[in-house]
Design an enzyme around this catalytic site. Sequence first.
Site: not given
Length: 301
Positions: A109, A203, A273
Amino acid sequence: MILPPFLKPGDKVGVISTSNYTEQPYIDQLVQILKDWQLVPVLGRSIGARHGSFAGSDTLRKDDLQEMLDNDQLKAVLETMGGYGIVRVIEQVNFNKFKYGPKWLVGYSDTTFLHSHVQGMLGIASIHATMAADLEAGYQAQSWETLRKALFGESLTYQVKPHALNREGISEATMVGGTISVLCNAKGTMTEVNTNGKILFLEEVGEKHFRLDSYLMSLKQAGKFEYVKGLVVGDLVDIQEDEPPFGKTPEEIVWDAVKEYDFPVCFGFPAGHGQVNKALIFGAPVKLKVSPKGASLAFKL
């Protein structure tokens, strides 16, 4: 690309959050996981600190990261939370000592900023993997076991189911990547990802369809797909529909951005995630093979 030394029982590992605050119960669970792996967790000053949504002030988080990077006794540093915050401090961090005594940096992230920085500026590998905050949804053995394998240098090979949008091919290169929006936001900075000759992992979470498309178009126009040797697409989670509807699924949006190229493409890799977040070693050599039967990803350690 330099691979830091792999871990062995008894090694000390740092635990910090350079981004958002992490609830204490998940820190406690992480500490126990590390102890079960016969590692010695060392908590940073950002653990337990809070400043708005952040794990302490910018100064505290920057100093905490600096201390962890400079600490010769630590063999890895694990980020506990994503969200936002690394971009506010990373240009103030001195990586000189880390360059000559590299250790594994772990997270995903917002940690994409760290991954891209240490690979692009220093040529040092890092690990894209699960974090303490993910324990809120429960312990996922697949995620944590692959992180353990990556840290200890054990064999890391994956099989992925076939996907209608896959493009067949075989490629070998080092891997880079992370969260699409973060990679896009890093363009033009010293942390900008270098995708040339690399296998790229992408992602995303929580964006609108049109915004996902805009990030990909921006990366494309910046030449980030031009010399890629392969693409692995992870979880595209909670991508919210536009009004009126955009007219494509998140996977179709990604495909639309790369369909004109000829490198192999693998959709549906369980990382990011989603519920399962399998570890990837950014900067390590990896072989990607995509066929009608599915895809395989094998890291060469």
